[in-house]
Design an enzyme around this catalytic site. Sequence first.
Site, PDB file in Angstrom:
ATOM      1  N   GLY A   1       0.831  -1.201   0.000  1.00  0.00           N
ATOM      2  CA  GLY A   1       0.000   0.000   0.000  1.00  0.00           C
ATOM      3  C   GLY A   1       0.857   1.238   0.000  1.00  0.00           C
ATOM      4  O   GLY A   1       2.081   1.176   0.059  1.00  0.00           O
TER       5      GLY A   1
ATOM      6  N   GLY B   1       0.641   5.925   0.698  1.00  0.00           N
ATOM      7  CA  GLY B   1      -0.106   7.082   1.176  1.00  0.00           C
ATOM      8  C   GLY B   1      -0.650   6.937   2.578  1.00  0.00           C
ATOM      9  O   GLY B   1      -1.612   7.604   2.948  1.00  0.00           O
ATOM     10  N   SER B   2      -0.048   6.044   3.392  1.00  0.00           N
ATOM     11  CA  SER B   2      -0.486   5.781   4.767  1.00  0.00           C
ATOM     12  C   SER B   2      -1.894   5.199   4.843  1.00  0.00           C
ATOM     13  O   SER B   2      -2.520   5.215   5.903  1.00  0.00           O
ATOM     14  CB  SER B   2      -0.412   7.058   5.624  1.00  0.00           C
ATOM     15  OG  SER B   2       0.924   7.488   5.749  1.00  0.00           O
TER      16      SER B   2
ATOM     17  N   ARG C   1      11.092   5.411  -5.524  1.00  0.00           N
ATOM     18  CA  ARG C   1      10.459   6.349  -6.458  1.00  0.00           C
ATOM     19  C   ARG C   1      10.673   7.751  -5.932  1.00  0.00           C
ATOM     20  O   ARG C   1      11.130   7.955  -4.801  1.00  0.00           O
ATOM     21  CB  ARG C   1       8.956   6.076  -6.556  1.00  0.00           C
ATOM     22  CG  ARG C   1       8.270   6.123  -5.202  1.00  0.00           C
ATOM     23  CD  ARG C   1       6.772   6.120  -5.267  1.00  0.00           C
ATOM     24  NE  ARG C   1       6.149   5.969  -3.969  1.00  0.00           N
ATOM     25  CZ  ARG C   1       6.044   6.929  -3.042  1.00  0.00           C
ATOM     26  NH1 ARG C   1       6.553   8.137  -3.286  1.00  0.00           N
ATOM     27  NH2 ARG C   1       5.467   6.703  -1.879  1.00  0.00           N
TER      28      ARG C   1
END
Length: 409
Positions: free
Chosen positions: A156, A158-159, A281
């Site tokens: 996953g 974005g937290s 990234r």
Amino acid sequence: MARRALILVEGHSRCTGLLYVQAAKRLGLHPITLAADPTRYDYIAAEKVEAIPVDTDNLDALIRECSRLGASYDIAGIASSEGYVYATVGKLCRHFDLPGPNPESIEPCCDKFTQRQLLAEAGVPMPAYRLATNATDVKSSAAEIGLPVVLKPAVGAGSRGVRLCRNMDELSEHTTYLLGGKHIWRSSPRILVEEFAQGPYYGAEIMGSKVIGIAAAEFAPPPHFVFREFTIPALLTDDEHERIADVSQSCLQALGLGWGPTNIELRWTKRGPVVIEVNPRLPGTPDPQMIQLAYGIDLITEHIKLAIGEEWDLRKRHSHIAAARILVPDRDGTIDWIVGESRAAAVSGVAEVKFYVEPKTPILRKGDSRDWIGHVIAASPGRAHTAAILQRAVNLIGWSITPFPTVGK
């Protein structure tokens, strides 16, 4: 002669995708976005970007589309600002014999448990961790590590789905959330149970094997991890900076990284820096803008240069202090109005003021990066001066949120 094109796989709904498009144009390239749903990115229409719908989870479909485009364009490079397609980008680059990241190094990084295992084998300092696939595993793992713990999906960004659990009730509640159908999984449910590493947060921004800068960040109050403020460079002693840089280099070696951008998240604990996560990234907004303001290095432009086989330039032009405040609502509801954006942008030293939402937008907080509704970025030669500029600008901004109607009334 065919026009030189840069293929961008997916984009970014805030600012980073737009910055890639603009940087590509400045380099004389024709940007083409391949995305599952190009309408997600509002800058596509605003910038008149050529965009093609394609299943970006399907490598063969992407190869076919790039081959088709290759008949009309000279494809100079393929890149992306999105982590979840970055390994696919590496495979595309390899297929077309273009510069790109090594997919065999990227893929293990995208699974946080696999990443942890590789870092542990190399002796990189990290929080204690366990992998769980059901509620019983979560409970026993937390008991072994000791509360508080952080629960997060093994895959996953974005937290999303990440929460601090300080007691058994919170642990049970969040386990139910993750496994009960509310969290959207891209693969079979696997939860990472981690020791809560307590201490200041830092992010190392790396291009190739060079640490460009180290940022400090602060979060909104727990239990979620929603960023509220960033500052670069972080206020560190020479020894602290060197230790974080050394640990970061160890991460690159352990994971086989070193091509292009990497972002490494750490906490400074009682035993020094421990690694929270390695992202192979370029980080999203506001990091690229802050790096450029602080050091005069445009990471996005330099990333594109690397992707098209040109020599990059990572020399620092100056040394300023850049800071960003993330605008986060304190309640759910509908935004009635937003004021002060232009006044804040006019403050000397403010580089950018941007809202991601408009009036009448419904706000339903998730406890992750989707809660951001805007940001303010400022810079100056002095730390205290930058902080003062940022606060002055933020004070000029306001918004009103009307709570959703209560059910039954």
